[in-house]
Enzyme design. Structure first.
Site, PDB file in Angstrom:
ATOM      1  N   ARG A  84       0.846  -1.203   0.000  1.00  0.00           N
ATOM      2  CA  ARG A  84       0.000   0.000   0.000  1.00  0.00           C
ATOM      3  C   ARG A  84       0.877   1.248   0.000  1.00  0.00           C
ATOM      4  O   ARG A  84       1.790   1.393   0.811  1.00  0.00           O
ATOM      5  CB  ARG A  84      -0.898   0.005   1.252  1.00  0.00           C
ATOM      6  CG  ARG A  84      -1.628   1.316   1.536  1.00  0.00           C
ATOM      7  CD  ARG A  84      -2.926   1.416   0.778  1.00  0.00           C
ATOM      8  NE  ARG A  84      -3.554   2.719   0.912  1.00  0.00           N
ATOM      9  CZ  ARG A  84      -4.617   2.967   1.662  1.00  0.00           C
ATOM     10  NH1 ARG A  84      -5.171   2.011   2.361  1.00  0.00           N
ATOM     11  NH2 ARG A  84      -5.138   4.180   1.694  1.00  0.00           N
ATOM     12  N   ARG A  93      -5.632   1.961  -4.645  1.00  0.00           N
ATOM     13  CA  ARG A  93      -4.770   1.297  -3.665  1.00  0.00           C
ATOM     14  C   ARG A  93      -4.731  -0.202  -3.891  1.00  0.00           C
ATOM     15  O   ARG A  93      -5.718  -0.784  -4.334  1.00  0.00           O
ATOM     16  CB  ARG A  93      -5.220   1.598  -2.246  1.00  0.00           C
ATOM     17  CG  ARG A  93      -6.622   1.098  -1.960  1.00  0.00           C
ATOM     18  CD  ARG A  93      -7.308   1.907  -0.925  1.00  0.00           C
ATOM     19  NE  ARG A  93      -7.807   3.117  -1.539  1.00  0.00           N
ATOM     20  CZ  ARG A  93      -8.792   3.842  -1.058  1.00  0.00           C
ATOM     21  NH1 ARG A  93      -9.384   3.505   0.040  1.00  0.00           N
ATOM     22  NH2 ARG A  93      -9.200   4.914  -1.666  1.00  0.00           N
ATOM     23  N   ASP A  96      -6.778  -1.868   1.166  1.00  0.00           N
ATOM     24  CA  ASP A  96      -7.266  -0.969   2.207  1.00  0.00           C
ATOM     25  C   ASP A  96      -7.969  -1.852   3.230  1.00  0.00           C
ATOM     26  O   ASP A  96      -8.773  -2.707   2.851  1.00  0.00           O
ATOM     27  CB  ASP A  96      -8.243   0.050   1.605  1.00  0.00           C
ATOM     28  CG  ASP A  96      -8.713   1.082   2.614  1.00  0.00           C
ATOM     29  OD1 ASP A  96      -7.891   1.530   3.430  1.00  0.00           O
ATOM     30  OD2 ASP A  96      -9.904   1.443   2.581  1.00  0.00           O
ATOM     31  N   ASP A  98     -10.080  -1.439   6.789  1.00  0.00           N
ATOM     32  CA  ASP A  98     -10.712  -0.537   7.753  1.00  0.00           C
ATOM     33  C   ASP A  98     -11.304  -1.328   8.908  1.00  0.00           C
ATOM     34  O   ASP A  98     -11.963  -2.353   8.692  1.00  0.00           O
ATOM     35  CB  ASP A  98     -11.848   0.259   7.099  1.00  0.00           C
ATOM     36  CG  ASP A  98     -11.358   1.291   6.113  1.00  0.00           C
ATOM     37  OD1 ASP A  98     -10.263   1.846   6.315  1.00  0.00           O
ATOM     38  OD2 ASP A  98     -12.079   1.553   5.129  1.00  0.00           O
TER      39      ASP A  98
END
Length: 169
Positions: A84, A93, A96, A98
């Site tokens: 990344r 990207r 990712d 989260d």
């Protein structure tokens, strides 16, 4: 037994599906994280940010002994391990990750908000999350039945692949 947490995964550069699979493998190797299960993988239109390729997204459930902050750091390390590069906000990207929710906890810190503050506005999070939990914790005490889930939220989310393989314990 630790805390149930949900993580959102996304990729739109290179071998997107392999990046998601790699994230699951890397997270499974972190002491204090056990990946429990995965949603299906969805192809989704990019939301916000510059013009860019479509994403692949999934949500995974983890059982963790880590604190919310340590879980975030583990996710950031996996992102770095998978190449990344941080540049344009909401830009393309390789991966990712989260933190969407962490048990029943609410966290409000400068770089960490749990439940994730925009998850209820994003079909690429809600659709896979709802596969795993019927009534997920949403920001501001919201629940799914109170959301207006029209085409602006759910549009652009298409099934792509079966759930990501979860390494056995």
């Amino acid at each position: 037994m630790g805390v149930q947490a949900f993580l959102g995964l996304g990729s739109n550069i290179g071998d997107r599906l392999e990046h998601l699979r790699g994230a699951v493998r890397h997270l499974s190797d972190v002491a204090g994280i056990r990946v429990v299960r995965s949603s299906r993988v969805y192809e989704t239109d990019p939301v916000g940010g510059p013009e860019q390729p479509d994403f692949l997204n999934a949500v995974i459930e983890v059982d963790t002994m880590l604190t919310p902050r340590d879980l975030l750091h583990a996710c950031l390390e996996v992102e770095e391990d998978l190449g990344r590069q941080r540049g344009t906000r909401w830009g393309p990207r390789t991966i990712d990750i989260d933190v969407l929710s962490y048990g029943e906890e609410d966290v409000f810190e400068e770089d960490l908000e749990i439940p994730h503050p925009r998850m209820h506005e994003r079909g690429f999070v809600l659709v896979p999350l709802l596969e795993l939990v019927a009534d997920p914790r949403l920001p501001g005490g919201r629940n799914v039945t109170g959301l207006k889930l029209g085409p602006d939220v759910l549009g652009g989310v298409r099934p792509f692949a079966p759930p990501l393989e979860v390494p056995s314990a």
